[in-house]
Scaffold this active site. Structure first.
Site, PDB file in Angstrom:
ATOM      1  N   LYS A 135       0.933  -1.117  -0.064  1.00  0.00           N
ATOM      2  CA  LYS A 135      -0.070  -0.053   0.063  1.00  0.00           C
ATOM      3  C   LYS A 135       0.964   1.269   0.018  1.00  0.00           C
ATOM      4  CE  LYS A 135      -4.453   1.174   0.279  1.00  0.00           C
ATOM      5  NZ  LYS A 135      -5.506   0.552  -0.045  1.00  0.00           N
ATOM      6  N   ASP A 175      -6.925   4.571  -4.395  1.00  0.00           N
ATOM      7  CA  ASP A 175      -7.591   4.472  -3.156  1.00  0.00           C
ATOM      8  C   ASP A 175      -8.309   6.000  -2.824  1.00  0.00           C
ATOM      9  OD1 ASP A 175      -7.793   2.385  -0.447  1.00  0.00           O
ATOM     10  OD2 ASP A 175      -7.320   4.625   0.358  1.00  0.00           O
TER      11      ASP A 175
HETATM   12  P1  NDP Z   1     -12.620   8.055  -2.333  1.00  0.00           P
HETATM   13  O1  NDP Z   1     -11.675   9.211  -2.282  1.00  0.00           O
HETATM   14  O2  NDP Z   1     -13.528   7.884  -3.696  1.00  0.00           O
HETATM   15  O3  NDP Z   1     -13.786   8.549  -1.422  1.00  0.00           O
HETATM   16  C1  NDP Z   1     -13.820   8.586  -0.138  1.00  0.00           C
HETATM   17  C2  NDP Z   1     -15.017   9.038   0.790  1.00  0.00           C
HETATM   18  O4  NDP Z   1     -14.973   8.986   2.066  1.00  0.00           O
HETATM   19  C3  NDP Z   1     -15.209  10.539   0.555  1.00  0.00           C
HETATM   20  O5  NDP Z   1     -16.984  10.597   0.374  1.00  0.00           O
HETATM   21  C4  NDP Z   1     -14.696  11.289   1.371  1.00  0.00           C
HETATM   22  O6  NDP Z   1     -15.370  12.509   1.889  1.00  0.00           O
HETATM   23  C5  NDP Z   1     -14.997  10.400   2.567  1.00  0.00           C
HETATM   24  N1  NDP Z   1     -13.744  10.165   3.716  1.00  0.00           N
HETATM   25  C6  NDP Z   1     -12.696   9.982   3.548  1.00  0.00           C
HETATM   26  N2  NDP Z   1     -11.904  10.356   4.719  1.00  0.00           N
HETATM   27  C7  NDP Z   1     -12.802  10.748   5.590  1.00  0.00           C
HETATM   28  C8  NDP Z   1     -12.678  11.113   6.958  1.00  0.00           C
HETATM   29  N3  NDP Z   1     -11.564  11.103   7.259  1.00  0.00           N
HETATM   30  N4  NDP Z   1     -13.863  11.479   7.427  1.00  0.00           N
HETATM   31  C9  NDP Z   1     -15.295  11.425   6.713  1.00  0.00           C
HETATM   32  N5  NDP Z   1     -15.270  11.053   5.489  1.00  0.00           N
HETATM   33  C10 NDP Z   1     -14.021  10.649   4.893  1.00  0.00           C
HETATM   34  O7  NDP Z   1     -12.237   6.998  -1.850  1.00  0.00           O
HETATM   35  P2  NDP Z   1     -12.713   5.185  -2.199  1.00  0.00           P
HETATM   36  O8  NDP Z   1     -14.160   5.404  -2.184  1.00  0.00           O
HETATM   37  O9  NDP Z   1     -11.747   4.779  -3.221  1.00  0.00           O
HETATM   38  O10 NDP Z   1     -12.532   4.703  -0.809  1.00  0.00           O
HETATM   39  C11 NDP Z   1     -13.614   4.550   0.360  1.00  0.00           C
HETATM   40  C12 NDP Z   1     -12.761   3.378   1.164  1.00  0.00           C
HETATM   41  O11 NDP Z   1     -12.981   2.219   0.678  1.00  0.00           O
HETATM   42  C13 NDP Z   1     -11.302   3.594   1.876  1.00  0.00           C
HETATM   43  O12 NDP Z   1     -11.332   2.955   3.157  1.00  0.00           O
HETATM   44  C14 NDP Z   1     -10.674   2.786   0.946  1.00  0.00           C
HETATM   45  O13 NDP Z   1      -9.510   2.152   1.652  1.00  0.00           O
HETATM   46  C15 NDP Z   1     -11.487   1.556   0.724  1.00  0.00           C
HETATM   47  N6  NDP Z   1     -11.442   0.810  -0.418  1.00  0.00           N
HETATM   48  C16 NDP Z   1     -11.270   1.356  -1.677  1.00  0.00           C
HETATM   49  C17 NDP Z   1     -11.176   0.313  -2.902  1.00  0.00           C
HETATM   50  C18 NDP Z   1     -11.316   1.116  -4.228  1.00  0.00           C
HETATM   51  O14 NDP Z   1     -11.221   0.321  -5.094  1.00  0.00           O
HETATM   52  N7  NDP Z   1     -11.180   2.165  -4.539  1.00  0.00           N
HETATM   53  C19 NDP Z   1     -10.882  -0.790  -2.434  1.00  0.00           C
HETATM   54  C20 NDP Z   1     -10.981  -1.454  -1.351  1.00  0.00           C
HETATM   55  C21 NDP Z   1     -11.228  -0.462  -0.320  1.00  0.00           C
HETATM   56  P3  NDP Z   1     -14.432  13.808   1.669  1.00  0.00           P
HETATM   57  O15 NDP Z   1     -14.367  14.058   0.389  1.00  0.00           O
HETATM   58  O16 NDP Z   1     -15.203  14.878   2.632  1.00  0.00           O
HETATM   59  O17 NDP Z   1     -12.960  13.430   2.441  1.00  0.00           O
END
Ligand code: NDP
Length: 455
Positions: A135, A175
């Site tokens: 990662k 991610d």
């Molecule tokens: P994105 O950046 O596309 O979206 C992240 C979302 O989560 C946004 O809505 C963001 O809001 C919110 N968010 C992030 N950090 C925080 C925080 N500290 N507090 C509140 N809201 C938060 O990321 P992904 O959708 O790709 O990833 C989301 C999760 O899924 C993560 O845990 C990632 O590790 C996991 N994941 C993703 C994969 C993928 O294929 N993309 C695969 C497997 C797991 P804001 O814009 O306000 O920060």
């Protein structure tokens, strides 16, 4: 009787090991949380398979093979120089090249990257697709930055990272904060520096230049399939169930899309400013317009949607009553109080789209209350599974139709569900997907590590 004695002995050994790991990794609470969650479930398998309890195997598994930290200087649109920190943790390559995403978020530090890399080892093993765990990321915050600034940052980041990655070595993906736009800039810089068209060095590419169809959808779709499988075990169906989803990024959007397609009713989404509850069900087109096109805050959705939607600033979606909860934003976003509220409101299933979104206390509460609980290692493995399929397409210079990728994704998720269920039952914890996922992932990695010697 002997077996129970063996288990007690291995539990003591694991407790000692856990204390050593805590001493060696101070100020990395998320990493220690992820390690503790795995070690807590391994006693039965170590008692059963003495070759895996050999001194050093679990210690090696908990220490990354390589940790890279580097400076990322870049200039903003006004010519001001910023310095961020870049990370790549290459955790375990017993099963294949290191594989795992890059996260750009101000909260990123070594401990966060190590927790994610550690989880990735077991998740990738569960897919059965020959990928190791890694990662990376940076404390860079892409929010509010122009495309040109994001491009310059990505180019600077790749100028160092390119030395460490490769289709047979380490294959990053997206991610939090890293989507199609960032992967494009990163791939462009890799190609420019190396003068190689090496499609398999990154996944999550655009479909016109080596990306796999269904890769953006895969994590969210996969989690919904996993949830449906857990419900089926209980004689239930997703159709007609109300679902609270957190987040509004890649995982959340595609979770909402698949839920709607299967006849469920996703009623919430959120970002770090608060959440929206929409009694009519989240309007996906509007959500994508607000978050993906305009990159605006989630409150804008409620302003435009009309009477069915309400924005709750600073709130947490878990206070909204629903049948199913799918946390899809970030780590530790669902704590014991949130779990208690969900249980009080009659939640039947909770499945992790994000990585480690539920705290240990929340997980315990769900399990004690008989709520079906899908841990991230299993439930969100669809994303990395389709990344591995992207690597396969790149290696054979072919592009599969969406329907083929989706069938493969469904097969992998069904296999993971069955493997977790059967492994949990085999080790005396029927219905416990956490134990099933940890032990099944561990067995695959441990077997390869034993075979490959002490390295
Ligand atoms: P994105 O950046 O596309 O979206 C992240 C979302 O989560 C946004 O809505 C963001 O809001 C919110 N968010 C992030 N950090 C925080 C925080 N500290 N507090 C509140 N809201 C938060 O990321 P992904 O959708 O790709 O990833 C989301 C999760 O899924 C993560 O845990 C990632 O590790 C996991 N994941 C993703 C994969 C993928 O294929 N993309 C695969 C497997 C797991 P804001 O814009 O306000 O920060």
């Amino acid at each position: 009787m002997t077996k129970r004695r063996d288990e007690t002995r291995t539990t003591d050994t694991l407790d000692r090991l856990r204390a050593e790991i805590e001493d060696r990794n101070p100020a990395q609470p998320e990493f220690l949380q992820a390690v503790a969650e795995v070690l807590d479930t391994l006693a039965p398998v170590l008692a059963d398979r003495p070759e895996y309890a050999e001194p050093g195997l679990v210690e090696r598994l908990c220490e990354p093979e390589r940790q890279i930290i580097f400076r990322v200087p870049w200039q903003d649109d006004r010519g001001r120089v910023h310095v961020n920190r870049g990370f790549r943790v290459e955790f375990n390559s017993a099963l294949g090249p290191y594989k795992g995403g890059l996260r750009f978020h101000p909260s990123v530090n070594l401990g966060i990257v190590k927790f994610l890399g550690f989880e990735q080892i077991f998740k990738n093993a569960l897919t059965g697709l020959g990928i190791g765990g890694g990662k990376g990321g940076s404390d860079f915050d892409p929010r509010g930055r122009s495309d040109a600034e994001v491009m310059r940052f990505c180019q600077s980041f790749m100028t160092e990272l390119h030395r460490h990655i490769g289709a047979h070595t380490d294959v990053p993906a997206g991610d939090i904060g890293v989507g199609g736009r960032e992967i494009g800039y990163l791939f462009g810089q890799y190609r420019r520096i190396t003068n190689r068209w090496e499609a398999g060095v990154l996944t999550g590419k655009g479909p016109g230049w080596g990306g796999s169809l269904i890769r953006p959808e895969a994590t969210g779709y996969g989690n919904v399939l996993f949830t449906a499988a857990m419900l089926r075990e209980r004689g239930e169906d997703l159709e007609g169930q109300s679902v609270v989803v957190s987040g509004s990024g890649n995982v959340a959007v595609h979770t909402i899309e698949k839920l709607t397609a299967l006849g469920a009713n996703p009623i919430t989404c959120s970002d770090s400013s608060g959440y929206v509850v929409d009694e009519k069900g989240v309007d996906l087109d509007l959500l994508r317009q607000v978050k993906e096109v305009e990159r605006a805050r989630i409150g804008t959705y409620a302003q435009r949607r009309g009477a069915s939607a309400r924005f709750v600033p600073g709130g947490r979606v878990w206070e909204v009553p629903a049948d199913v909860a799918l946390p899809s934003a970030t780590q530790n976003e669902l704590d014991g109080n949130d779990a208690a509220a969900l249980i009080r409101n009659g939640v039947k299933a909770v499945s992790e789209g994000a990585n480690m979104p539920a705290t240990p206390e929340a997980v315990q509460l769900f399990q004690r209350s008989g709520v079906a609980f899908g841990p991230a290692k299993a439930a969100n493995a669809g994303g990395v599974a389709v990344s591995a399929l992207e690597m396969a397409q790149n290696a054979s210079r072919t592009a599969w139709p969406a329907v083929r990728v989706e069938e493969e994704l469904a097969r992998v998720m069904a296999d993971i569900h069955t493997t977790c269920r059967e492994t949990a039952a085999r080790y005396g914890s029927p219905g416990d997907y956490v134990t099933g996922a940890n032990i099944a992932g561990f067995e695959r990695v441990a077997e390869a590590m034993v075979a490959q010697g002490v390295i």
